[in-house]
Design a protein around this motif. Structure first.
Motif, PDB file in Angstrom:
ATOM      1  N   PRO A  41      -3.173  12.176  -0.038  1.00 29.92           N
ATOM      2  CA  PRO A  41      -2.093  11.487   0.674  1.00 29.92           C
ATOM      3  C   PRO A  41      -0.736  11.992   0.225  1.00 29.92           C
ATOM      4  O   PRO A  41      -0.563  12.477  -0.901  1.00 29.92           O
ATOM      5  CB  PRO A  41      -2.303  10.017   0.281  1.00 29.92           C
ATOM      6  N   PHE A  77      -8.322   5.187   8.274  1.00 29.07           N
ATOM      7  CA  PHE A  77      -9.160   4.147   7.696  1.00 29.07           C
ATOM      8  C   PHE A  77     -10.621   4.490   7.933  1.00 29.07           C
ATOM      9  O   PHE A  77     -11.012   4.886   9.030  1.00 29.07           O
ATOM     10  CB  PHE A  77      -8.833   2.787   8.324  1.00 29.07           C
ATOM     11  N   ASP A 111     -13.532   0.282   5.765  1.00 25.42           N
ATOM     12  CA  ASP A 111     -12.235  -0.394   5.681  1.00 25.42           C
ATOM     13  C   ASP A 111     -12.008  -1.289   6.889  1.00 25.42           C
ATOM     14  O   ASP A 111     -11.300  -2.298   6.803  1.00 25.42           O
ATOM     15  CB  ASP A 111     -11.099   0.629   5.610  1.00 25.42           C
ATOM     16  N   LEU A 146      -2.213   7.267   9.607  1.00 29.09           N
ATOM     17  CA  LEU A 146      -3.038   6.474   8.693  1.00 29.09           C
ATOM     18  C   LEU A 146      -4.507   6.648   9.061  1.00 29.09           C
ATOM     19  O   LEU A 146      -4.865   6.598  10.238  1.00 29.09           O
ATOM     20  CB  LEU A 146      -2.672   4.991   8.781  1.00 29.09           C
ATOM     21  N   HIS A 205       0.822  -1.229   0.000  1.00 29.34           N
ATOM     22  CA  HIS A 205       0.000   0.000   0.000  1.00 29.34           C
ATOM     23  C   HIS A 205       0.849   1.269   0.000  1.00 29.34           C
ATOM     24  O   HIS A 205       0.489   2.270   0.635  1.00 29.34           O
ATOM     25  CB  HIS A 205      -0.922   0.029   1.223  1.00 29.34           C
ATOM     26  N   ARG A 263     -14.347   6.153  11.749  1.00 27.81           N
ATOM     27  CA  ARG A 263     -13.064   5.812  11.160  1.00 27.81           C
ATOM     28  C   ARG A 263     -12.066   5.493  12.260  1.00 27.81           C
ATOM     29  O   ARG A 263     -12.340   5.675  13.447  1.00 27.81           O
ATOM     30  CB  ARG A 263     -12.545   6.975  10.325  1.00 27.81           C
ATOM     31  N   THR A 289      -1.583   9.114   5.004  1.00 23.11           N
ATOM     32  CA  THR A 289      -2.169   8.314   3.932  1.00 23.11           C
ATOM     33  C   THR A 289      -3.256   7.399   4.478  1.00 23.11           C
ATOM     34  O   THR A 289      -3.624   7.488   5.648  1.00 23.11           O
ATOM     35  CB  THR A 289      -1.063   7.504   3.227  1.00 23.11           C
ATOM     36  N   GLY A 290      -3.735   6.526   3.626  1.00 25.12           N
ATOM     37  CA  GLY A 290      -4.805   5.607   3.995  1.00 25.12           C
ATOM     38  C   GLY A 290      -6.036   5.861   3.147  1.00 25.12           C
ATOM     39  O   GLY A 290      -6.164   6.908   2.488  1.00 25.12           O
ATOM     40  N   PRO A 291      -6.980   4.934   3.129  1.00 26.08           N
ATOM     41  CA  PRO A 291      -8.189   5.079   2.304  1.00 26.08           C
ATOM     42  C   PRO A 291      -9.018   6.307   2.650  1.00 26.08           C
ATOM     43  O   PRO A 291      -9.771   6.808   1.816  1.00 26.08           O
ATOM     44  CB  PRO A 291      -8.980   3.798   2.614  1.00 26.08           C
ATOM     45  N   PRO A 332       0.534   0.263  10.197  1.00 32.51           N
ATOM     46  CA  PRO A 332      -0.593  -0.579  10.614  1.00 32.51           C
ATOM     47  C   PRO A 332      -0.185  -1.783  11.445  1.00 32.51           C
ATOM     48  O   PRO A 332      -1.014  -2.335  12.168  1.00 32.51           O
ATOM     49  CB  PRO A 332      -1.217  -1.010   9.283  1.00 32.51           C
ATOM     50  N   TYR A 365       2.246   1.131   3.921  1.00 29.73           N
ATOM     51  CA  TYR A 365       1.788   2.521   3.832  1.00 29.73           C
ATOM     52  C   TYR A 365       2.891   3.558   4.016  1.00 29.73           C
ATOM     53  O   TYR A 365       2.880   4.591   3.354  1.00 29.73           O
ATOM     54  CB  TYR A 365       0.671   2.821   4.845  1.00 29.73           C
TER      55      TYR A 365
END
Length: 458
Positions: free
Chosen positions: A310, A369, A373, A367, A22, A339, A303-305, A346, A176
């Motif tokens: 990011p 999420f 997720d 990070l 990722h 979230r 970063t992260g979904p 992670p 990540y």
């Protein structure tokens, strides 16, 4: 025997895992600078060892780079103002660990720019190793890989010990995270300079930078910087690729991969004449020391979904997470319920419960999420151990996490430490990651260690 003859032909270590990386969202993006938040929160404990001691008071004006807290003992480092402003208060502030701790609250002047006004340029070539150590400490440098151990302590070997090899950790094996990767690509000259200073301080005659083979651009940039530096009096510097595998970034695993040598149980790399430093730490060393400046900011992967923009950001220490996430496109939707935010990676990072927590010296990543997720993992049930052996096969330290987990469930903590080497576990999370029964093994081991520490203290 030449240095190259000392390298392991295997270039890896036993066991470990290969989680999805990722890293594609941020690995190729240049580092961007974050603007100042209106207020910075600087905990007095941002490193291993004794907290810093404040030397300012409410209402006092400070400029960027000025010391605002001094080291309280040898295992401590000072803290410096990350921006121009006025000290609003010295009060308790929330932390990622949970308890509120003393912190300095700095209200930033609206006109404050990124210029460092408080510095003392030095001619480092005339400084002795001990004077260099003093300069490292005065800069407030700690390990930027996450451990935040005071750099001046790590670089000064105890009396009677000799360091021959400086091992530089450029693996960044956590999914990540890419801040170390970008530092190696963009600040390779600073990194080589920092390596040379560290070699002078420690007395090492050789340095080897271990870089995972998913970062060929970092190795190319570093080798070019080594060539630009030319022959150095401190000794040879090499950059070597190692196969990508988690947890390659652990110092014991990296030493095994590079040299095929195992650090004995309960011992430090120092026992083998080695010291390990993170690339971010040494790049900061190379950038700050000649200018006589202090650590007031660091590169953080955001970063992260759940992040719209990011990237790797250069963030002033003390910046509240809410400000960072707003800037990176992850606005708070009151959404600590919707979230999860993790400081670090992670695998070994820490989930937080408040966005008021600030960026500190040891934070390498943030990070985010979304609820969707996390739904699959949160929906899993924990089942009894089926003795499949997956955790044993993955453990890089050769432990038996299954047995340790069963002992933890029975609260046999003393037996875990004395007979099953719980102290060798560095909580990499491999066992939890592969467990088909979803047993939270690492969390059990952390509880066991804490109880053993409390018993020893009592």
């Amino acid at each position: 025997m030449g240095l190259l003859n000392l390298f392991s032909s295997r270039k890896t270590f036993d066991h470990g895992i290969h989680p999805v990386e990722h890293k594609e969202q941020t690995a190729d993006k240049p580092i961007r600078r974050l603007s100042f938040a209106p207020e910075l929160v600087l905990p007095l404990s941002q490193h291993r060892g004794a907290p810093s001691r404040p030397i300012v008071k409410a209402g006092q004006e400070v400029v960027r780079g000025e010391p605002i807290a001094e080291a309280d003992g040898y295992f401590s480092v000072p803290i410096h103002a990350p921006a121009d402003g006025v000290i609003r208060a010295i009060d308790l502030a929330p932390t990622a660990e949970g308890p509120r701790i003393p912190a300095i609250f700095l209200k930033v002047h609206r006109a404050s720019n990124q210029e460092i006004l408080y510095d003392m340029p030095r001619h480092l070539s005339v400084l002795t190793p001990d004077e260099l150590i003093d300069a490292v400490r005065a800069a407030g440098l700690v390990g930027l890989g996450g451990a935040a151990f005071p750099s001046h302590v790590k670089m000064k070997p105890p009396e009677g010990r000799k360091i021959e090899t400086l091992v530089v950790n450029g693996c960044e094996c956590e999914p990540y995270l890419t801040c170390d990767h970008r530092v190696m690509v963009e600040e390779s000259d600073y990194l080589v300079r920092g390596i040379r200073y560290a070699m002078r301080v420690t007395g090492a005659t050789r340095a080897i930078v271990g870089i995972e083979d998913n970062k060929p651009d970092a190795r190319a940039a570093l080798r070019a910087a080594i060539a630009r530096a030319g022959t150095v009096a401190e000794g040879e510097i090499h950059a070597e690729l190692v196969p990508t595998k988690y947890p390659q970034g652990s110092e014991k695993m990296l030493i095994m991969a590079l040299f095929g040598a195992e650090v004995p149980s309960g011992a430090l790399p120092l026992s083998m004449g080695m010291v390990v430093n993170n690339v971010g730490t040494l790049a900061a060393l190379g950038r700050l020391l000649p200018a006589g400046q202090a650590l007031t900011e660091r590169v953080v992967t955001v970063t992260g979904p759940g992040v719209a923009r990011p990237g790797d950001y250069r963030v002033a220490l003390g910046t509240p997470l809410k400000f960072v996430l707003d800037y990176a496109g992850a606005p708070a939707v009151d959404a600590m319920e919707a979230r999860q935010v993790i400081l670090g990676g992670p695998m070994m990072g820490q989930a937080i419960a408040s966005l008021d927590v600030p960026i500190t010296k040891g934070v390498s990543g943030v990070l985010v999420f979304r609820h969707e997720d996390m739904a699959e993992r949160e929906g899993r049930h924990t089942y009894p151990c089926i003795k499949c052996g997956e955790c044993v096969e993955s453990c890089p330290m050769g432990l038996n996490p299954s047995t340790l987990g069963m002992l933890a469930a029975k609260r046999e903590y003393d037996l875990m430490g004395s007979a099953y080497h719980l102290g060798d576990c560095f909580e990499c999370g491999c066992c939890t990651y592969v467990c088909p029964s979803s047993i939270p093994l690492v969390q059990q081991f952390r509880v066991a260690k804490q109880i053993l520490r409390e018993r020893a203290a009592a």
